[in-house]
Design an enzyme around this catalytic site. Sequence first.
Site, PDB file in Angstrom:
ATOM      1  N   GLU A  28      -3.098 -14.253   1.632  1.00 27.92           N
ATOM      2  CA  GLU A  28      -3.030 -13.501   2.709  1.00 27.92           C
ATOM      3  C   GLU A  28      -4.873 -13.276   3.387  1.00 27.92           C
ATOM      4  O   GLU A  28      -4.901 -13.400   4.459  1.00 27.92           O
ATOM      5  CB  GLU A  28      -2.784 -11.802   2.559  1.00 27.92           C
ATOM      6  CG  GLU A  28      -3.181 -11.070   3.462  1.00 27.92           C
ATOM      7  CD  GLU A  28      -2.762  -9.678   2.771  1.00 27.92           C
ATOM      8  OE1 GLU A  28      -2.331  -9.127   1.808  1.00 27.92           O
ATOM      9  OE2 GLU A  28      -2.708  -8.443   4.015  1.00 27.92           O
ATOM     10  N   GLU A  61     -15.845  -4.039   1.067  1.00 26.41           N
ATOM     11  CA  GLU A  61     -16.450  -3.653  -0.123  1.00 26.41           C
ATOM     12  C   GLU A  61     -15.835  -4.350  -1.301  1.00 26.41           C
ATOM     13  O   GLU A  61     -16.334  -4.703  -2.444  1.00 26.41           O
ATOM     14  CB  GLU A  61     -16.450  -2.210  -0.363  1.00 26.41           C
ATOM     15  CG  GLU A  61     -17.456  -1.479   0.527  1.00 26.41           C
ATOM     16  CD  GLU A  61     -16.774  -1.338   1.914  1.00 26.41           C
ATOM     17  OE1 GLU A  61     -15.472  -1.618   2.043  1.00 26.41           O
ATOM     18  OE2 GLU A  61     -17.273  -0.715   2.902  1.00 26.41           O
ATOM     19  N   SER A  69       0.962  -1.104  -0.037  1.00 24.40           N
ATOM     20  CA  SER A  69       0.032  -0.009   0.022  1.00 24.40           C
ATOM     21  C   SER A  69       0.906   1.199   0.027  1.00 24.40           C
ATOM     22  O   SER A  69       2.162   1.457   0.476  1.00 24.40           O
ATOM     23  CB  SER A  69      -0.890  -0.124   1.291  1.00 24.40           C
ATOM     24  OG  SER A  69      -1.715  -1.081   1.329  1.00 24.40           O
ATOM     25  N   SER A 119       2.880  -3.355   8.323  1.00 23.60           N
ATOM     26  CA  SER A 119       2.411  -3.614   9.584  1.00 23.60           C
ATOM     27  C   SER A 119       3.860  -4.434   9.841  1.00 23.60           C
ATOM     28  O   SER A 119       4.575  -5.197   9.201  1.00 23.60           O
ATOM     29  CB  SER A 119       1.702  -4.789   9.532  1.00 23.60           C
ATOM     30  OG  SER A 119       0.400  -4.409   9.330  1.00 23.60           O
TER      31      SER A 119
HETATM   32  C1  LIG Z   1      -4.105  -2.096  10.385  1.00 25.78           C
HETATM   33  C2  LIG Z   1      -3.728  -2.066   8.925  1.00 25.78           C
HETATM   34  C3  LIG Z   1      -2.616  -2.767   8.639  1.00 25.78           C
HETATM   35  C4  LIG Z   1      -2.256  -2.876   7.328  1.00 25.78           C
HETATM   36  N1  LIG Z   1      -0.997  -3.325   6.887  1.00 25.78           N
HETATM   37  C5  LIG Z   1      -0.491  -3.464   5.694  1.00 25.78           C
HETATM   38  C6  LIG Z   1       0.657  -4.212   5.420  1.00 25.78           C
HETATM   39  O1  LIG Z   1       1.386  -4.660   6.034  1.00 25.78           O
HETATM   40  N2  LIG Z   1       1.130  -3.702   4.191  1.00 25.78           N
HETATM   41  C7  LIG Z   1       0.469  -3.079   3.158  1.00 25.78           C
HETATM   42  O2  LIG Z   1       0.968  -2.912   2.044  1.00 25.78           O
HETATM   43  N3  LIG Z   1      -0.756  -2.698   3.484  1.00 25.78           N
HETATM   44  C8  LIG Z   1      -1.278  -2.541   4.747  1.00 25.78           C
HETATM   45  N4  LIG Z   1      -2.666  -2.130   4.914  1.00 25.78           N
HETATM   46  C9  LIG Z   1      -3.219  -1.405   3.936  1.00 25.78           C
HETATM   47  C10 LIG Z   1      -4.609  -1.770   3.454  1.00 25.78           C
HETATM   48  O3  LIG Z   1      -4.585  -3.103   2.701  1.00 25.78           O
HETATM   49  C11 LIG Z   1      -5.338  -1.005   2.921  1.00 25.78           C
HETATM   50  O4  LIG Z   1      -5.600  -0.086   3.954  1.00 25.78           O
HETATM   51  C12 LIG Z   1      -6.715  -1.292   2.168  1.00 25.78           C
HETATM   52  O5  LIG Z   1      -6.325  -1.941   1.153  1.00 25.78           O
HETATM   53  C13 LIG Z   1      -7.789  -0.254   1.941  1.00 25.78           C
HETATM   54  O6  LIG Z   1      -7.041   0.837   1.351  1.00 25.78           O
HETATM   55  P1  LIG Z   1      -7.205   2.341   1.706  1.00 25.78           P
HETATM   56  O7  LIG Z   1      -6.803   2.375   3.228  1.00 25.78           O
HETATM   57  O8  LIG Z   1      -6.210   3.035   0.812  1.00 25.78           O
HETATM   58  O9  LIG Z   1      -8.693   2.765   1.510  1.00 25.78           O
HETATM   59  P2  LIG Z   1      -9.364   3.258   0.103  1.00 25.78           P
HETATM   60  O10 LIG Z   1      -9.004   2.309  -0.856  1.00 25.78           O
HETATM   61  O11 LIG Z   1      -9.170   4.680   0.086  1.00 25.78           O
HETATM   62  O12 LIG Z   1     -11.018   2.825   0.594  1.00 25.78           O
HETATM   63  C14 LIG Z   1     -11.665   3.788   1.391  1.00 25.78           C
HETATM   64  C15 LIG Z   1     -13.094   3.177   1.417  1.00 25.78           C
HETATM   65  O13 LIG Z   1     -13.687   3.256  -0.214  1.00 25.78           O
HETATM   66  C16 LIG Z   1     -14.090   1.920  -0.478  1.00 25.78           C
HETATM   67  N5  LIG Z   1     -13.693   1.742  -1.955  1.00 25.78           N
HETATM   68  C17 LIG Z   1     -12.663   2.185  -2.469  1.00 25.78           C
HETATM   69  N6  LIG Z   1     -12.567   1.593  -3.605  1.00 25.78           N
HETATM   70  C18 LIG Z   1     -13.901   1.140  -3.762  1.00 25.78           C
HETATM   71  C19 LIG Z   1     -14.638   0.536  -5.126  1.00 25.78           C
HETATM   72  N7  LIG Z   1     -14.109   0.212  -6.282  1.00 25.78           N
HETATM   73  N8  LIG Z   1     -15.877   0.019  -4.669  1.00 25.78           N
HETATM   74  C20 LIG Z   1     -16.433   0.228  -3.661  1.00 25.78           C
HETATM   75  N9  LIG Z   1     -15.858   0.758  -2.479  1.00 25.78           N
HETATM   76  C21 LIG Z   1     -14.603   1.149  -2.547  1.00 25.78           C
HETATM   77  C22 LIG Z   1     -13.319   1.096   0.478  1.00 25.78           C
HETATM   78  O14 LIG Z   1     -13.784  -0.121   0.562  1.00 25.78           O
HETATM   79  C23 LIG Z   1     -13.259   1.875   1.734  1.00 25.78           C
HETATM   80  O15 LIG Z   1     -14.592   1.745   2.565  1.00 25.78           O
HETATM   81  C24 LIG Z   1      -2.990  -2.072   6.204  1.00 25.78           C
HETATM   82  C25 LIG Z   1      -4.076  -1.444   6.624  1.00 25.78           C
HETATM   83  C26 LIG Z   1      -4.469  -1.403   7.914  1.00 25.78           C
HETATM   84  C27 LIG Z   1      -5.733  -0.794   8.243  1.00 25.78           C
END
Ligand SMILES: Cc1cc2nc3c(=O)[nH]c(=O)nc-3n(C[C@H](O)[C@H](O)[C@H](O)COP(=O)(O)OP(=O)(O)OC[C@H]3O[C@@H](n4cnc5c(N)ncnc54)[C@H](O)[C@@H]3O)c2cc1C
Length: 397
Positions: A245, A385, A129, A161
Amino acid sequence: MDINYTPEDEIFRADVQEFLAAELPKDLSDKVKAGQKLDGEDFMRWQRILGKKGWLAPRWPQEHGGCGWTAMQVNIYDEEAYVAGAPRVLPFGVNMVGPVIIEFGNEAQKVQHLPGIVRGEVAWCQGFSEPGSGSDLASLKTSAVRDGDHYVVNGQKIWTSYAHFSDWMFCLVRTDPKAPKKQQGISFLLVDMKTPGITVRPIITFDGMHSVNEVFLENVRVPAENLVGEENKGWDYAKFLLGNERTGIAGVGGCKAEFQKLLEIARTEKKNGKPLIEDPLFAAKIARLEIDLRALELTNMRMLSGSGSGLNGAFPSVLKVKGTEVQQRIAELQMDAVGTHALPWQQAAMDPAWNGDTVGPDYAIPRMPAYIDRRKATIYGGTTEIQKTIISKALLG
Ligand SMILES: Cc1cc2nc3c(=O)[nH]c(=O)nc-3n(C[C@H](O)[C@H](O)[C@H](O)COP(=O)(O)OP(=O)(O)OC[C@H]3O[C@@H](n4cnc5c(N)ncnc54)[C@H](O)[C@@H]3O)c2cc1C
């Protein structure tokens, strides 16, 4: 598949119990049972013990040090490990990058990395991410430019993480910014976290804990031999990894142990002078949860045993959605069961060194932070989602 335990399964269960009784350090299980903070060394200590026993990689082929366990054995191990209070095995090495290296890595990478993972000696983190590239992961911008026998990597990763104690990071990088589709210009690199140019900054989450980080990469020189598979094919390997994963995130063993904790609390707490578990409304909520937990367990076993092919590529996403929902509902009911004693925020009491007074019973202390912590489960590894979109595409076309 047959879902009944055989006499051989029960012998295996006894072996697991014996091993846990002999080898799981009490200070670790005390911390886990009390819901206290685990640091990097806590996680790695347990992984080294499992690695020494040869029990760290249940699903890996035996030729690479895997256990070759059946689906039932995996399930039994998970169940017993959580009941005993074993720290969870961090998934990044054994469930995520390990299988990618086995499947797509070259011989040198297998020799260099697999033994350290399967022995529990090397900690990994996942650099996927980025700010602005979470659900839309293929839009990632971290660049890797070839310079002789190195890639020069620049960019930022987020929510990484356990990066703060990881030795290595598997990382998605953009190697072809001009590719016609954004998925086609991405590569999969293995990055030594000691390489100059890497900065890790903590992100402290709402529950006061530190597990996630920002990782900044500035002119980081990564040997070209650390490229997994082919250049610009990283998206294929990432999809394979994400399936593993998401299956792991369901955490059935952990759900079962937390469900037992819920029952214990509901038997201890009183409502109108009677155990809460006898309250018809609360009992109905517990019954509904138990049904969903059983369904989750069976779905997990179908996945592990390779049966239930009708779900095709949707299996990991189904498990991820249902598993994380169950985790959240257990945490919510645990907090409800403890009632107002879950409300005081005694963060200091989460520290193993703390010996002050608690407002309510000891089991009340971690309930609120656990409830808050579980909110993240439907986000990481791909949000609910996004999983529902994957499921609908796989099943409905
Ligand atoms: C505690 C924690 C640990 C993590 N650890 C890691 C890690 O070790 N390595 C790593 O690489 N990543 C990690 N992540 C990242 C995680 O994979 C992302 O947070 C996740 O994929 C969501 O991306 P975003 O936070 O950018 O949300 P966004 O993509 O910005 O989404 C925001 C909201 O919009 C919705 N949304 C977005 N696009 C769509 C769509 N096309 N249709 C419908 N709804 C949509 C989403 O479902 C969500 O509700 C971690 C996240 C958390 C919270």
